[in-house]
Enzyme design. Sequence first.
Site, PDB file in Angstrom:
ATOM      1  N   ARG A   1      38.580  36.784  45.214  1.00 28.99           N
ATOM      2  CA  ARG A   1      39.391  36.120  44.185  1.00 28.99           C
ATOM      3  C   ARG A   1      40.284  35.308  44.884  1.00 28.99           C
ATOM      4  O   ARG A   1      40.877  34.353  44.252  1.00 28.99           O
ATOM      5  CB  ARG A   1      40.124  37.403  43.776  1.00 28.99           C
ATOM      6  CG  ARG A   1      39.289  37.893  42.703  1.00 28.99           C
ATOM      7  CD  ARG A   1      40.489  39.094  41.971  1.00 28.99           C
ATOM      8  NE  ARG A   1      39.724  40.033  41.375  1.00 28.99           N
ATOM      9  CZ  ARG A   1      39.410  39.988  39.857  1.00 28.99           C
ATOM     10  NH1 ARG A   1      39.684  38.874  39.302  1.00 28.99           N
ATOM     11  NH2 ARG A   1      38.628  40.998  39.379  1.00 28.99           N
TER      12      ARG A   1
ATOM     13  N   ARG B   1      37.299  44.906  23.397  1.00 24.59           N
ATOM     14  CA  ARG B   1      37.861  44.638  24.997  1.00 24.59           C
ATOM     15  C   ARG B   1      39.313  44.495  24.949  1.00 24.59           C
ATOM     16  O   ARG B   1      39.521  43.261  24.284  1.00 24.59           O
ATOM     17  CB  ARG B   1      36.869  43.870  26.002  1.00 24.59           C
ATOM     18  CG  ARG B   1      35.685  44.224  26.054  1.00 24.59           C
ATOM     19  CD  ARG B   1      34.652  43.423  26.539  1.00 24.59           C
ATOM     20  NE  ARG B   1      35.098  42.765  27.707  1.00 24.59           N
ATOM     21  CZ  ARG B   1      34.316  42.069  28.678  1.00 24.59           C
ATOM     22  NH1 ARG B   1      32.897  41.983  28.370  1.00 24.59           N
ATOM     23  NH2 ARG B   1      34.714  41.136  29.551  1.00 24.59           N
TER      24      ARG B   1
ATOM     25  N   LYS C   1      29.785  35.425  33.640  1.00 28.00           N
ATOM     26  CA  LYS C   1      29.338  35.686  35.034  1.00 28.00           C
ATOM     27  C   LYS C   1      28.647  37.184  35.236  1.00 28.00           C
ATOM     28  O   LYS C   1      27.570  37.565  35.872  1.00 28.00           O
ATOM     29  CB  LYS C   1      30.727  35.923  36.155  1.00 28.00           C
ATOM     30  CG  LYS C   1      31.161  34.673  36.279  1.00 28.00           C
ATOM     31  CD  LYS C   1      32.283  34.780  37.499  1.00 28.00           C
ATOM     32  CE  LYS C   1      33.388  35.647  37.143  1.00 28.00           C
ATOM     33  NZ  LYS C   1      34.105  35.302  35.872  1.00 28.00           N
TER      34      LYS C   1
ATOM     35  N   ARG D   1      33.412  36.974  20.262  1.00 31.81           N
ATOM     36  CA  ARG D   1      33.071  38.306  20.667  1.00 31.81           C
ATOM     37  C   ARG D   1      33.918  39.574  20.249  1.00 31.81           C
ATOM     38  O   ARG D   1      33.358  40.573  19.867  1.00 31.81           O
ATOM     39  CB  ARG D   1      33.312  38.265  22.371  1.00 31.81           C
ATOM     40  CG  ARG D   1      32.564  39.581  23.066  1.00 31.81           C
ATOM     41  CD  ARG D   1      32.562  39.118  24.518  1.00 31.81           C
ATOM     42  NE  ARG D   1      33.759  39.279  25.128  1.00 31.81           N
ATOM     43  CZ  ARG D   1      33.847  38.883  26.603  1.00 31.81           C
ATOM     44  NH1 ARG D   1      32.651  38.504  27.577  1.00 31.81           N
ATOM     45  NH2 ARG D   1      34.956  38.840  27.160  1.00 31.81           N
TER      46      ARG D   1
ATOM     47  N   ARG E   1      45.044  35.545  32.096  1.00 32.87           N
ATOM     48  CA  ARG E   1      44.067  35.722  33.076  1.00 32.87           C
ATOM     49  C   ARG E   1      43.327  34.335  33.409  1.00 32.87           C
ATOM     50  O   ARG E   1      43.190  34.099  34.491  1.00 32.87           O
ATOM     51  CB  ARG E   1      42.829  36.599  32.536  1.00 32.87           C
ATOM     52  CG  ARG E   1      43.379  38.096  32.233  1.00 32.87           C
ATOM     53  CD  ARG E   1      41.860  39.033  31.886  1.00 32.87           C
ATOM     54  NE  ARG E   1      40.895  38.735  32.754  1.00 32.87           N
ATOM     55  CZ  ARG E   1      39.474  38.897  32.629  1.00 32.87           C
ATOM     56  NH1 ARG E   1      39.040  38.940  31.340  1.00 32.87           N
ATOM     57  NH2 ARG E   1      38.691  38.897  33.578  1.00 32.87           N
TER      58      ARG E   1
END
Length: 199
Positions: free
Chosen positions: A88, A139, A13, A127, A150
């Site tokens: 959300r 990250r 996104k 990643r 998540r």
Amino acid sequence: MRLILLGPPGAGKGTQAQRLVEKHGIPQLSTGDMLRAAVANGTEVGKRAKAVMDAGELVSDDIVNAIVAERIDQPDCADGFILDGYPRTLAQADAVEAMLAKRNLKLDVAIELVVDDKALVGRIVKRAEDAKAAGQPVRKDDNPEVFDERLREYYKKTAPLIGYYYAKGLLKGVDGMADIDAVTRQIDTLLDQKALAAQ
């Protein structure tokens, strides 16, 4: 053009939002950025948010909604905006609708990046490996356990928005597993069709 990007974490996104910002010249509104800006600018709602955050608590929907409402009144949002990571929940989605209706505005489209969860885990592992290989920091979210948590949170709270926007006739899906440029092309085609239909 006012749009929302939907999809689980890791769906891309943020990347697509950045491309839309560049192409259409409309801002990407991320709640994290908006919160930080409201606190830094010392706005009324920013002060309320700061007090909550200083106490180590989560900022309530009321405060987040007020910050979004304050942000969409700024001049750079006059031609539209991209909501990223907000709403959300269904309660926040209702709040967005109310704040837009109050301003005689409406949402144009909710674009869902449709992805395969198992492939997403592979994507975030890659990643993390790429970041390490390039000597960049990894990250915190690029950890399969954190990511899994998540993902569960997303399906519990945010996934119901897919049905919400589908019922309103606003939902459009794109293949989020395609390569980045292909996803961008799908989104561009979708928005061109919306623009034509609106003429």
